[in-house]
Design an enzyme around this catalytic site. Structure first.
Site, mmCIF file in Angstrom:
data_model
loop_
_atom_site.group_PDB
_atom_site.id
_atom_site.type_symbol
_atom_site.label_atom_id
_atom_site.label_comp_id
_atom_site.label_asym_id
_atom_site.label_seq_id
_atom_site.Cartn_x
_atom_site.Cartn_y
_atom_site.Cartn_z
ATOM 1 N N THR A 60 14.350 -15.179 -9.499
ATOM 2 C CA THR A 60 14.632 -14.532 -10.776
ATOM 3 C C THR A 60 16.126 -14.327 -10.995
ATOM 4 O OG1 THR A 60 12.515 -13.391 -10.668
ATOM 5 C CG2 THR A 60 14.136 -12.515 -12.204
ATOM 6 N N ILE B 217 15.249 -8.698 -6.705
ATOM 7 C CA ILE B 217 14.843 -9.367 -5.474
ATOM 8 C C ILE B 217 14.247 -8.362 -4.478
ATOM 9 C CG2 ILE B 217 15.569 -10.863 -3.580
ATOM 10 C CD1 ILE B 217 15.719 -12.058 -6.484
ATOM 11 N N GLU C 22 0.370 -16.741 -3.782
ATOM 12 C CA GLU C 22 1.134 -15.556 -4.165
ATOM 13 C C GLU C 22 0.345 -14.696 -5.147
ATOM 14 O OE1 GLU C 22 5.376 -14.366 -6.353
ATOM 15 O OE2 GLU C 22 4.994 -16.437 -5.753
ATOM 16 N N ARG D 100 -12.698 20.087 -6.969
ATOM 17 C CA ARG D 100 -12.138 20.789 -8.136
ATOM 18 C C ARG D 100 -13.238 21.436 -8.974
ATOM 19 N NH1 ARG D 100 -7.239 22.832 -9.823
ATOM 20 N NH2 ARG D 100 -6.995 22.635 -12.073
#
Length: 434
Positions: free
Chosen positions: A178, A209, A297, A323
């Protein structure tokens, strides 16, 4: 497949005081550990979405590896996240510890310095980082994005020089594609490498990066043939060592999320590189090399997002159990029940598809279109789950002491990583209209 004789993490397991079965839910233990009729439940039928011993994709050896990875993130990563967020980076010690335990480069052959496992083993470690909701260590990029470039396209000398130290956690890697004017569109890359005798002179800058500040070696995409018919035909990849004259690391960038993950600018000013710095031996092959690795990826981004969805759901389930509002537990309110039912259904459907993609990739059958679908769908889902789970936490969800607040901002970038989800839809569309 995970092998105790190959992974140092097997030794790590021997120090666990409780037997592995104690990490299994009652349902999972009864059905998965029954020697007469062993079964592995889908997550939709397990007591929790994070149970060890579920999912037919895995076996008991994988369960041991998962137990070791879970302990690593619980004891050696999560306690340090707050300090690492202040520092803007993790410690080098956690990298070396991950290497010592065999968690880096898990799915590369022992013969070239790897740990001898396969992608199923590697996916477990990716998932456990998601379950820990610990975004700091850039292990995924190091092991499953940079290392594959070196092992598949590098020369034997490059593999022997870099891989053993990368697997050991002694060398941290980064990928520099990039640029300020080039993100998803690699055609816009302006960084240049020009021949000077047998050497190359590298000039340019990179931004956003991951591992940029800590990196010891960075894989840099640069234009080597500006006269090629397209920029894609004139790209090459170079291995650049930290400390090389002219290579400077910029400031760590301030981000919305991923605050413990060092993200930096990198600058290359008349950096002289020997011819051996070119990845592999073929010039102008950078673009096809990059494209070949993108499916893995994208799958890895989807895998960690999938695990993060399950972790956020379980954190929220525990919160609403404890809760109370208007005199009763939140779990007694139909609107809360319905929202949790919607979330679990969406998560379990995405889990089934993700496991199918992991299985396909293990068999080397995952195509770019299916990888794009999985990354787009699950990263979008992670943002929806983060939004809904934070809302169910009420004001507590806005407080940093609750993991959901960090996960909310950490998930936002996942639809941008590895190609924006808009690009994913373009890729998917090609398989429809071609």
């Amino acid at each position: 497949m995970f092998r105790k004789t190959l992974f140092p993490s097997a030794r790590y397991l021997r120090t666990v005081s409780s037997p592995s079965a104690k990490l299994l839910s009652t349902t999972t233990r009864n059905l998965c550990c029954n020697a007469e009729a062993p079964q592995r439940l889908p997550t939709s039928q397990a007591d929790t979405l994070m149970d060890i011993g579920t999912r037919p994709l895995f076996n008991s050896d994988h369960d041991l590896l998962r137990q070791a990875a879970r302990r690593f993130f619980t004891e050696e990563v999560k306690p340090h996240m707050a300090q690492w967020e202040v520092d803007g980076q993790v410690s080098r010690e956690v990298w070396r510890r991950a290497g010592e335990l065999g968690f880096l480069g898990m799915n590369f052959p022992v013969e070239i310095g790897g740990n001898g496992g396969d992608f199923l083993d590697a996916s477990i470690f990716i998932e456990e980082q998601g379950y820990a909701q610990s975004s700091g260590p850039g292990f995924l990029l190091h092991s499953h994005i940079v290392m594959p470039y070196i092992t598949r396209y590098g020369t034997p000398e490059q593999i022997s020089r870099y891989l053993p130290d990368m697997v050991a956690g002694n060398k941290i890697s980064a990928l520099a594609m990039t640029e300020p004017g080039a993100g998803s569109d690699l055609q816009g890359i302006k960084t240049r490498a020009v021949r000077d005798g047998d050497d190359w002179i590298l000039n340019g800058s990179k931004t956003y990066i991951t591992n940029g500040s800590l990196c010891d070696v960075v894989l840099v995409a640069a234009v080597t043939d500006p006269d090629a018919k397209s920029r894609a035909h004139g790209l090459s990849l170079f291995l650049v060592d930290a400390g090389t004259k002219g290579f400077n690391k910029g400031k760590k960038l301030q981000k919305l999320g991923l605050k413990a993950q060092d993200t930096s600018e990198l600058f290359f000013e008349d950096v002289r590189l020997p011819k051996e710095a070119l990845l592999g031996t073929e010039l102008n092959k950078g673009f096809p090399q990059l494209m070949q690795e993108l499916s893995q990826e994208r799958l890895c981004v989807g895998i960690i997002c999938m695990a993060w969805c399950e972790a956020m759901f379980e954190d929220t389930r525990n919160f609403i159990r404890d809760r109370k509002a208007f005199g009763k537990s939140l779990t007694k309110m139909q609107v809360i029940q319905h929202k949790m039912a919607e979330l679990k259904t969406s998560i379990c459907v995405a889990r089934a598809f993700t496991d199918q993609c992991i299985d396909l990739h293990t068999q080397k059958r995952l195509d770019q279109y299916t990888a794009a679908m999985q990354k787009y769908w699950v990263s979008d889902l992670a943002n929806k789950v983060a939004y809904d789970c934070l809302q169910l936490h009420g004001g507590s969800g806005y407080m940093l002491e609750y993991p959901i607040s960090r996960s909310y901002v950490d998930m936002r970038v996942q639809t941008i990583f590895a190609g924006t989800n808009e690009i994913m839809k373009e890729i998917i569309a090609r398989s429809i209209v071609a």
